[in-house]
Design a protein around this motif. Structure first.
Motif: not given
Lengths: 110, 114
Positions: A3, A35, A37, A43, A88, A99-102, B42-43, B105
């Motif tokens: 991540q 990405y 959002q 996204l 992201f 896999t994404f972070g916050r 996050g996702p 997405f």
């Protein structure tokens, strides 16, 4: 975990300034993607950089990748109010599952 | 279609109710992913399909969550006996295949369990 973790969590700048956000990860990667959002939306893919690449450009976006430091940065030049969004990084390893972070919340003031 | 389409856009469910969320990927996209995104986070990965095969479901939080993609195109994420902690935005993404560029997405389904 592969991540990505973005830094800073929040960034507030004036229109025309540059915005830089960073992503760190822990294991080897196939590629890393950024990405955007907007609030309440899905996204949007901005740019992909492969593990054997060091820098990529797309319009006002510049992405760098340092695999020795396991980090990437996204630079948005000459920011606009419309760039206000969450950003992201998605780390893609051998499984090809991103896999994404916050994320980093960017606010650009007009 | 031009993009990934998810329906419904919003869903309010009473606790204990079953829900089904639909994802129409881009035509010809082999890979399909489901993510759960809590507010301000996050996702989080839920599950991954390659064509009709569910290759990874390690992110599904409990056996109340079930996903299928029977003909390798449209996918459905089903949540049985919904709980308040299931409230989140559920995102679907598709791609041409493994390692083939970025992922597209959908706008997501916002699920609220009351």
């Amino acid at each position: 975990s592969q991540q990505g973790e973005e830094d800073p969590q929040a960034l507030s700048i004036q229109e025309g300034e540059n915005a830089t956000m960073n992503c760190s990860y822990k294991t080897s990667i196939n590629n890393l993607q950024w990405y955007r959002q907007n609030s309440g939306r899905g996204l949007v893919h901005l740019i992909l950089i492969r593990s054997n690449e060091r820098e990529k450009h797309s319009g006002r976006l510049r992405v760098t990748l340092d695999t020795s430091k396991k980090s990437s940065s996204l630079l948005i030049t000459a920011s606009r109010a419309a760039d206000t969004a969450s950003y992201f990084c998605a780390v893609v390893g051998g499984s090809y599952i991103p896999t994404f972070g916050r994320g980093t919340s960017l606010i650009v003031h007009p | 279609g031009a993009g990934v389409s998810q329906s419904p856009r919003y869903k309010v469910a009473k606790r204990g109710q079953d829900v089904a969320l639909r994802c129409d990927p881009i035509s010809g996209h082999v890979s399909l992913f489901w993510y759960q995104q809590a507010l301000g986070q996050g996702p989080e990965f839920l599950t991954y399909f390659q064509n009709e095969a569910q290759l990874d479901k390690s992110g599904l939080p409990s056996d109340r969550f079930f996903a299928e993609r029977p003909e390798g195109s449209v996918s459905t994420l089903k949540i049985q006996r919904t709980q308040q902690e299931d409230s989140a935005v559920y995102l679907c993404a598709s791609s041409l295949g493994r390692g083939q560029g970025g992922y597209t997405f959908g706008s997501g389904t916002r699920l609220t369990v009351v």
